[in-house]
Design a protein around this motif. Sequence first.
Motif, mmCIF file in Angstrom:
data_model
loop_
_atom_site.group_PDB
_atom_site.id
_atom_site.type_symbol
_atom_site.label_atom_id
_atom_site.label_comp_id
_atom_site.label_asym_id
_atom_site.label_seq_id
_atom_site.Cartn_x
_atom_site.Cartn_y
_atom_site.Cartn_z
ATOM 1 N N GLU A 191 -5.429 43.341 22.089
ATOM 2 C CA GLU A 191 -5.811 44.561 22.792
ATOM 3 C C GLU A 191 -6.410 44.288 24.166
ATOM 4 O O GLU A 191 -6.786 45.227 24.876
ATOM 5 N N ILE B 200 -6.816 52.557 23.410
ATOM 6 C CA ILE B 200 -6.032 51.481 22.803
ATOM 7 C C ILE B 200 -5.009 52.059 21.850
ATOM 8 O O ILE B 200 -5.353 52.833 20.944
ATOM 9 N N ILE C 148 -12.821 44.261 20.475
ATOM 10 C CA ILE C 148 -11.377 44.441 20.502
ATOM 11 C C ILE C 148 -10.662 43.218 19.933
ATOM 12 O O ILE C 148 -11.200 42.119 19.899
#
Length: 281
Positions: A143, A159, A139
């Motif tokens: 995030e 996400i 990520i």
Amino acid sequence: MTSYHLTEERLSAYTRYLHAEERSPGTIEKYRRDTEAFCRWLSGAPVTREQIAAWKAFLLSQHYAPTTINSMLAALNGLFRFLGWDECRARFLKVQRRLFRDASRELTRVEYDRLLEAARARGQERLVLLMETICATGIRVSEVKYITVQAALQGRADIFLKGKIRTILLPGKLCRKLLKYAKKQKTVSGEIFLTGNGNSLSRRQIWGEMKRLCNYAGVEPSKVFPHNFRHLFATLFYRASKDIVRLADVLGHSSIETTRIYLVTSGAEYARQLNRLGLVS
């Protein structure tokens, strides 16, 4: 002839536009910084093709890397597109695709493990888990806020970024560690990685904690920043799967060409590949 002048009002309007377009906080911060730098350099002069060419020459004289200069020009082009100043669009520097990464910026698996060990030895439990989370999922640092108690319970995180929703799977071992940490912090719902005051961790805080750890881990600071953990994930994921299309989906890339950048090997690895050819007697 139309005269184009940059003002604080126009820069602020562009920033609001980027927020409305749901660009990532990191992108908005960078675009604002780059456009403000160009505005300061102009010192009130109008925007012209000649001034833009001079700006590129100035950046080169300051020894900025070509890729960095192109990223700064991309910020300008976004601003000009927003303002409708199409004739002001900057031309990028032509850069041949790099065959290998600079070893001084490549974080290896061994160095990653040393960072974890150093953080554990210093009792930095949150930092250990944060580095493991970024590196085990790929990520972006922006995030991290999507790693919640609910996500750890479900083994997946949804996400939402850049107008898109993607779902990433969380390794079972990571989920158990996240839930154990959340319980210890008395966090029953929402984000897991929080400050002592219960606020979200900022990009600057995460970056700072990682940099301060370098001396204790014996790892060069130039190699340690959140995005490099994402690069390490991409490299290891591709070595295991050899599936660049799937990797692009996991990373949230719209273009496989972007993913290819993540898979550029180090100069040392490139040299080993050349040596294995056995073409020198």
